[in-house]
Design a protein around this motif. Structure first.
Motif, PDB file in Angstrom:
ATOM      1  N   ARG A 282      21.659  79.358  33.932  1.00 32.66           N
ATOM      2  CA  ARG A 282      21.380  77.962  34.308  1.00 32.66           C
ATOM      3  C   ARG A 282      22.253  77.526  35.477  1.00 32.66           C
ATOM      4  NH1 ARG A 282      21.008  77.362  28.593  1.00 32.66           N
ATOM      5  NH2 ARG A 282      23.185  76.666  28.523  1.00 32.66           N
ATOM      6  N   GLU A 283      23.513  77.956  35.458  1.00 35.74           N
ATOM      7  CA  GLU A 283      24.426  77.573  36.537  1.00 35.74           C
ATOM      8  C   GLU A 283      24.023  78.218  37.857  1.00 35.74           C
ATOM      9  OE1 GLU A 283      27.002  75.304  36.570  1.00 35.74           O
ATOM     10  OE2 GLU A 283      25.994  74.791  34.688  1.00 35.74           O
ATOM     11  N   TRP A 284      23.530  79.444  37.803  1.00 37.13           N
ATOM     12  CA  TRP A 284      23.065  80.085  39.026  1.00 37.13           C
ATOM     13  C   TRP A 284      21.945  79.261  39.663  1.00 37.13           C
ATOM     14  CZ3 TRP A 284      24.364  83.956  42.258  1.00 37.13           C
ATOM     15  CH2 TRP A 284      25.373  84.844  41.852  1.00 37.13           C
ATOM     16  N   LYS A 285      21.011  78.792  38.853  1.00 36.83           N
ATOM     17  CA  LYS A 285      19.888  78.008  39.377  1.00 36.83           C
ATOM     18  C   LYS A 285      20.351  76.670  39.935  1.00 36.83           C
ATOM     19  CE  LYS A 285      16.494  80.022  36.201  1.00 36.83           C
ATOM     20  NZ  LYS A 285      15.553  79.751  35.080  1.00 36.83           N
ATOM     21  N   THR A 286      21.380  76.105  39.305  1.00 33.06           N
ATOM     22  CA  THR A 286      21.865  74.789  39.738  1.00 33.06           C
ATOM     23  C   THR A 286      22.763  74.875  40.971  1.00 33.06           C
ATOM     24  OG1 THR A 286      21.780  73.971  37.452  1.00 33.06           O
ATOM     25  CG2 THR A 286      23.142  72.749  39.016  1.00 33.06           C
ATOM     26  N   LYS A 287      23.739  75.802  40.934  1.00 36.75           N
ATOM     27  CA  LYS A 287      24.730  75.877  41.998  1.00 36.75           C
ATOM     28  C   LYS A 287      24.254  76.651  43.221  1.00 36.75           C
ATOM     29  CE  LYS A 287      28.747  75.531  38.901  1.00 36.75           C
ATOM     30  NZ  LYS A 287      29.998  76.197  38.435  1.00 36.75           N
ATOM     31  N   TYR A 288      23.469  77.673  42.996  1.00 35.53           N
ATOM     32  CA  TYR A 288      23.040  78.538  44.095  1.00 35.53           C
ATOM     33  C   TYR A 288      21.539  78.805  44.005  1.00 35.53           C
ATOM     34  CZ  TYR A 288      28.049  79.243  43.830  1.00 35.53           C
ATOM     35  OH  TYR A 288      29.395  79.031  43.766  1.00 35.53           O
ATOM     36  N   PRO A 289      20.736  77.769  44.195  1.00 34.09           N
ATOM     37  CA  PRO A 289      19.276  77.911  44.027  1.00 34.09           C
ATOM     38  C   PRO A 289      18.628  78.854  45.022  1.00 34.09           C
ATOM     39  CG  PRO A 289      19.829  75.789  45.006  1.00 34.09           C
ATOM     40  CD  PRO A 289      21.120  76.396  44.577  1.00 34.09           C
TER      41      PRO A 289
ATOM     42  N   SER B  11      23.929  80.366  29.730  1.00 30.81           N
ATOM     43  CA  SER B  11      24.636  79.302  30.447  1.00 30.81           C
ATOM     44  C   SER B  11      24.880  79.700  31.894  1.00 30.81           C
ATOM     45  CB  SER B  11      25.963  78.989  29.750  1.00 30.81           C
ATOM     46  OG  SER B  11      25.755  78.538  28.423  1.00 30.81           O
TER      47      SER B  11
ATOM     48  N   VAL C 192      29.920  81.864  38.422  1.00 29.05           N
ATOM     49  CA  VAL C 192      29.383  80.514  38.215  1.00 29.05           C
ATOM     50  C   VAL C 192      30.037  79.767  37.054  1.00 29.05           C
ATOM     51  CG1 VAL C 192      27.143  80.999  39.253  1.00 29.05           C
ATOM     52  CG2 VAL C 192      27.500  81.499  36.827  1.00 29.05           C
TER      53      VAL C 192
END
Length: 442
Positions: free
Chosen positions: A332-339, A329, A303
């Protein structure tokens, strides 16, 4: 290493797997200086839980797939005062967490023993065995034969895999671990690795900006050289229809186990079919622009880009929190890019090359955390009873958007063969035959 990429004693057939469980005698070969470390927790300057050392920040966080299968280590004053050993290990399969911890604890000792045995300690300092050029070309047989460092990494990895294969209480048939290991001695950086845990170097440009240089190659089955080796060994390489972006390794006679990497420790169900544990070796001479090295498992790199990680580390207000900031960081990207995907485990080691941490913090702030290695033997049976079988929803970047194509092509041109990743599909584990009538291949 060209002529040692595939040896007979690295292979094991499923038909004789059960007969090979015997306790490894490698530990008896350790030098007296290594044998004294019977209790790993007593070793000074060895950190493998969340916190910091004199020159590094270390942090790991469990994902949403079950038990945390990542492990990491920083060992300062490794054999000499100017030498540091760092490593990150990403386990996979039902007992991957145990494999990763075992490798974390044993691999540094094996490397130490080999270096001492070869007489590479002179006047209290490790001999600089590689020449001064930035990269040791693995295709150059002269460099290979003269590099004690490269040979030590190679033999240590081989010995580690052999110990896993013969361990009486650790089932590595469908479980394994990646490894990215770095040994820094003076201005020399020696890297040995298998799998897709990655290392980058953060350097300061003339204009003051940070650049990221990738020190390792993500060794996956879609690399041409890796795919060629696996196919020549009768293994199969292809992606499933429901995840065309993830290339996996399969047995020749069954759609199992579906490993998403080409190299790692363990996973002996595929060791006859192109999956081996020979490491890639790389040497770099540091300069005054180089500021830090970051080692991390693929949960971070799935991510975050190299540049993003380098900028995060360079901008943290406190160096001791660098690794934790990178992991947060990534979360957070995991939640945003691959919810809709389950976040992978993340482990990060940030090594600052000037050897300095925050001046306003004391060394005794190293987090006590959960240092699993010291209690591994007594807790092993309990851990084994709760395997993590969740599917690894590994994220893969498309080749056309890959900013690290150059370093990937470097691996594609390499003639060395090694290999493996982990069991990642529940249905593959169910299908995988424990034994086979097929005779060992010669």
């Amino acid at each position: 290493m060209g002529d040692i990429s595939r040896r007979e004693d690295e292979m094991i057939s499923p038909s004789c797997f059960g007969m090979l469980f015997r306790r490894c005698r490698d530990v008896k070969k350790l030098s007296n200086n290594v044998n004294k470390f019977k209790n790993l927790s007593s070793i000074p300057n060895r950190v493998c839980s969340n916190g910091k050392s004199k020159s590094s920040s270390v942090f790991t966080q469990q994902g949403r797939k079950g038990v945390n299968q990542d492990a990491m280590i920083v060992w300062e004053d490794f054999m000499s005062e100017d030498t540091i050993f760092c490593g990150v290990f990403d386990g996979h399969g039902p007992y991957g967490h145990l494999v990763a911890r075992r490798v974390r604890d044993k691999l540094p000792l094996k490397l130490m023993s080999l270096l001492r045995t070869r007489g590479s300690v002179q006047n209290g300092h490790l001999a600089t065995c590689c020449n001064a050029k930035d990269v040791v070309d693995p295709d150059d047989s002269n460099v290979e034969s003269s590099s004690i460092w490269g040979e030590a990494f190679l033999k240590a990895y081989k010995s580690m895999d052999k110990e896993l294969r013969t361990h009486p209480n650790l089932d590595c048939f469908c479980s394994g671990s990646t490894a990215i290991t770095i040994l820094k001695q003076g201005l020399n950086l020696y890297i040995g690795y298998i799998g897709d845990s990655r290392a980058i170097l953060g350097s300061r440009d003339i204009d003051g900006s940070i650049s990221a240089f990738q020190l390792s190659v993500d060794l996956k089955p879609n690399l041409p050289r890796e795919a060629e080796r696996i196919k020549q060994c009768k293994g199969r390489v292809f992606a499933m229809e429901d995840e065309p972006e993830v290339t996996r390794v399969w047995l020749p006679f069954d759609d199992a186990p579906g490993l998403a990497m080409a190299r790692a420790f363990g996973d002996f169900c595929l060791k006859d079919y192109g999956v081996i544990s020979t490491p890639e070796f790389y040497h770099r001479v540091l300069n005054e622009q180089d500021e830090f090295v970051v080692l991390a498992s693929d949960g971070v790199w799935d991510v975050l880009s190299n540049e993003e990680v380098a900028n995060i580390v360079a901008s943290v207000p406190n160096r001791s929190s660098a690794a934790k900031t990178v992991v947060e960081s990534a979360a957070r990207e995991w939640k945003t890019k691959y919810p809709t995907s389950k976040m992978d485990d993340c482990a990060v080691v940030c090594l600052f090359l000037d050897g300095k941490m925050d001046s306003n913090e004391c060394d005794d702030q190293i987090a006590k955390g959960s240092d699993e290695s010291e209690d591994e033997d007594e807790n092993e049976e309990q851990s084994r009873s709760m395997p993590s079988l969740q599917r690894n929803c590994t994220v893969r970047c498309s080749e056309e958007n890959d900013p690290y194509k150059e370093v990937t092509e470097r691996a594609a041109e390499d003639k060395n063969w090694s290999g493996l990743e982990g069991v990642t599909r529940v249905n593959s584990l169910v299908q995988l035959p424990r034994f086979s009538d097929e005779q060992p291949r010669t």
